[in-house]
Design a protein around this motif. Structure first.
Motif, PDB file in Angstrom:
ATOM      1  N   VAL A   1       0.827  -1.207   0.000  1.00 34.50           N
ATOM      2  CA  VAL A   1       0.000   0.000   0.000  1.00 34.50           C
ATOM      3  C   VAL A   1       0.860   1.254   0.000  1.00 34.50           C
ATOM      4  O   VAL A   1       0.584   2.206  -0.726  1.00 34.50           O
ATOM      5  CB  VAL A   1      -0.981  -0.009   1.199  1.00 34.50           C
ATOM      6  N   PHE A   2       1.941   1.269   0.781  1.00 37.37           N
ATOM      7  CA  PHE A   2       2.763   2.481   0.831  1.00 37.37           C
ATOM      8  C   PHE A   2       3.414   2.762  -0.515  1.00 37.37           C
ATOM      9  O   PHE A   2       3.575   3.919  -0.905  1.00 37.37           O
ATOM     10  CB  PHE A   2       3.794   2.427   1.969  1.00 37.37           C
ATOM     11  N   GLN A   3       3.780   1.711  -1.271  1.00 37.21           N
ATOM     12  CA  GLN A   3       4.336   1.905  -2.616  1.00 37.21           C
ATOM     13  C   GLN A   3       3.285   2.504  -3.543  1.00 37.21           C
ATOM     14  O   GLN A   3       3.578   3.403  -4.339  1.00 37.21           O
ATOM     15  CB  GLN A   3       4.811   0.576  -3.206  1.00 37.21           C
ATOM     16  N   ALA A   4       2.069   2.005  -3.449  1.00 32.26           N
ATOM     17  CA  ALA A   4       0.984   2.505  -4.292  1.00 32.26           C
ATOM     18  C   ALA A   4       0.686   3.959  -3.965  1.00 32.26           C
ATOM     19  O   ALA A   4       0.499   4.787  -4.871  1.00 32.26           O
ATOM     20  CB  ALA A   4      -0.267   1.639  -4.116  1.00 32.26           C
ATOM     21  N   TYR A   5       0.640   4.300  -2.685  1.00 34.60           N
ATOM     22  CA  TYR A   5       0.369   5.675  -2.276  1.00 34.60           C
ATOM     23  C   TYR A   5       1.428   6.621  -2.838  1.00 34.60           C
ATOM     24  O   TYR A   5       1.115   7.669  -3.406  1.00 34.60           O
ATOM     25  CB  TYR A   5       0.305   5.779  -0.748  1.00 34.60           C
ATOM     26  N   GLN A   6       2.684   6.247  -2.696  1.00 31.55           N
ATOM     27  CA  GLN A   6       3.758   7.094  -3.201  1.00 31.55           C
ATOM     28  C   GLN A   6       3.723   7.220  -4.713  1.00 31.55           C
ATOM     29  O   GLN A   6       3.940   8.308  -5.256  1.00 31.55           O
ATOM     30  CB  GLN A   6       5.118   6.562  -2.731  1.00 31.55           C
ATOM     31  N   ALA A   7       3.411   6.139  -5.404  1.00 26.18           N
ATOM     32  CA  ALA A   7       3.356   6.180  -6.872  1.00 26.18           C
ATOM     33  C   ALA A   7       2.173   7.006  -7.369  1.00 26.18           C
ATOM     34  O   ALA A   7       2.265   7.691  -8.386  1.00 26.18           O
ATOM     35  CB  ALA A   7       3.276   4.759  -7.438  1.00 26.18           C
ATOM     36  N   LEU A   8       1.049   6.960  -6.647  1.00 31.68           N
ATOM     37  CA  LEU A   8      -0.120   7.743  -7.054  1.00 31.68           C
ATOM     38  C   LEU A   8       0.032   9.224  -6.754  1.00 31.68           C
ATOM     39  O   LEU A   8      -0.449  10.070  -7.496  1.00 31.68           O
ATOM     40  CB  LEU A   8      -1.385   7.230  -6.346  1.00 31.68           C
ATOM     41  N   THR A   9       0.676   9.550  -5.636  1.00 33.18           N
ATOM     42  CA  THR A   9       0.688  10.933  -5.167  1.00 33.18           C
ATOM     43  C   THR A   9       2.015  11.665  -5.351  1.00 33.18           C
ATOM     44  O   THR A   9       2.051  12.887  -5.281  1.00 33.18           O
ATOM     45  CB  THR A   9       0.358  11.000  -3.667  1.00 33.18           C
TER      46      THR A   9
END
Length: 175
Positions: free
Chosen positions: A161-169
């Motif tokens: 989830v933290f990877q996805a959050y960083q990639a999205l934002t």
């Protein structure tokens, strides 16, 4: 039931409010135009809880309203749950996700981005909707097979989830 997998980009309206009480996460699915299947409703609510905890924030004072602005359409499947969950956390942190980014997937209890089906169809739909960056679960469904990355599109497999959050934002995680 019996529906074939599809790849379609639909835009959801997500409203977020942080309350003064700590009475728990409140998620409402607005009725009137499009509808959400019970599976989608459960998956979105679970996804918000799981993403919040994986990113170190408490959702116990959040009110979230989700609506589907397409009359007569019912959304099935769990593929949108990671996108809604990460959008809610971003809103709670005052961060905006660029409009040309999207993720397909679920949020698992242990903070991973969970596998979904029909990823090649979803990537093709994202390309048609002019998305520039598409996040997909690191773990792929074997039935999906391989797919090619469309021209000028970035496909980013994400596991956590933290990877996805960083990639999205483009924002690092700060508790």
């Amino acid at each position: 039931i019996g529906a074939r997998p599809t790849g379609e980009v639909v835009y959801l309206i997500v409203s977020f409010e942080e309350r003064t009480d700590h009475g728990g996460l409140a998620v409402h699915f607005k009725r009137g135009q499009g509808r959400f299947s019970p599976m989608v409703q459960t998956s979105v609510q679970e996804g918000i809880y799981r993403a919040a905890y994986a990113l170190g924030v408490s959702p116990d004072s959040w009110t979230v309203i989700v609506s589907l602005p397409y009359p007569g359409l019912t959304l099935y499947g769990r593929s949108c749950s990671a996108m809604v969950a990460l959008t809610v956390v971003a809103l709670a942190k005052g961060v905006i996700i660029p409009p040309d980014r999207v993720i397909t997937g679920t949020v698992t209890p242990d903070g991973h981005i969970g596998m979904v089906g029909a990823v090649p169809l979803k990537v093709a739909a994202a390309y048609e909707a002019h998305m520039r960056r598409v996040l997909v679960p690191e773990e792929q469904n074997e039935e999906d097979g391989d797919f090619e990355t469309p021209f000028l599109m970035q496909i980013s497999p994400v596991g956590m989830v933290f990877q996805a959050y960083q990639a999205l934002t483009d924002f690092p995680i700060t508790p």
